[in-house]
Design a protein around this motif. Sequence first.
Motif, PDB file in Angstrom:
ATOM      1  N   ILE A  34       0.844  -1.195   0.000  1.00  0.00           N
ATOM      2  CA  ILE A  34       0.000   0.000   0.000  1.00  0.00           C
ATOM      3  C   ILE A  34       0.881   1.247   0.000  1.00  0.00           C
ATOM      4  CG2 ILE A  34      -1.640   1.342   1.392  1.00  0.00           C
ATOM      5  CD1 ILE A  34      -2.890  -1.420   2.148  1.00  0.00           C
ATOM      6  N   LEU A  35       1.925   1.237   0.798  1.00  0.00           N
ATOM      7  CA  LEU A  35       2.860   2.363   0.795  1.00  0.00           C
ATOM      8  C   LEU A  35       3.518   2.499  -0.574  1.00  0.00           C
ATOM      9  CD1 LEU A  35       4.473   1.966   4.320  1.00  0.00           C
ATOM     10  CD2 LEU A  35       2.889   3.750   3.556  1.00  0.00           C
ATOM     11  N   GLY A  36       3.794   1.378  -1.233  1.00  0.00           N
ATOM     12  CA  GLY A  36       4.344   1.422  -2.588  1.00  0.00           C
ATOM     13  C   GLY A  36       3.389   2.068  -3.574  1.00  0.00           C
ATOM     14  N   VAL A  37       2.106   1.758  -3.444  1.00  0.00           N
ATOM     15  CA  VAL A  37       1.090   2.379  -4.305  1.00  0.00           C
ATOM     16  C   VAL A  37       1.102   3.893  -4.101  1.00  0.00           C
ATOM     17  CG1 VAL A  37      -1.414   2.638  -4.639  1.00  0.00           C
ATOM     18  CG2 VAL A  37      -0.414   0.345  -4.465  1.00  0.00           C
ATOM     19  N   LEU A  38       1.153   4.319  -2.856  1.00  0.00           N
ATOM     20  CA  LEU A  38       1.160   5.752  -2.559  1.00  0.00           C
ATOM     21  C   LEU A  38       2.436   6.414  -3.075  1.00  0.00           C
ATOM     22  CD1 LEU A  38      -0.324   5.656   1.045  1.00  0.00           C
ATOM     23  CD2 LEU A  38      -1.469   6.436  -1.048  1.00  0.00           C
ATOM     24  N   ARG A  39       3.574   5.739  -2.902  1.00  0.00           N
ATOM     25  CA  ARG A  39       4.837   6.307  -3.416  1.00  0.00           C
ATOM     26  C   ARG A  39       4.809   6.420  -4.939  1.00  0.00           C
ATOM     27  NH1 ARG A  39       7.208   2.629   0.641  1.00  0.00           N
ATOM     28  NH2 ARG A  39       7.608   3.933   2.454  1.00  0.00           N
TER      29      ARG A  39
END
Length: 77
Positions: A34-39
């Motif tokens: 999820i953090l990767g999606v946001l990044r």
Amino acid sequence: MSRSPHIEGVAALTICEALLLALNDHGVLPEDEILGVLRDAAAAHEQPPTKNDPELHKAVADLIRAIIAGGNSVRRP
């Protein structure tokens, strides 16, 4: 009835946040993904495909990075 022109954006952000939380809660996506999606979303605005409205793109990237840094708005202690 008069509405702020930003209501749609706030609603979309809230819905997306709730969806990402639900995907994590149900084990569909781990937090690091999820953090990767946001990044990735922030990076897309740091290097937009066009030069149109660079201030907007910078503001969007900054907002996404602030969301990453600050956690979600629903489950803050």
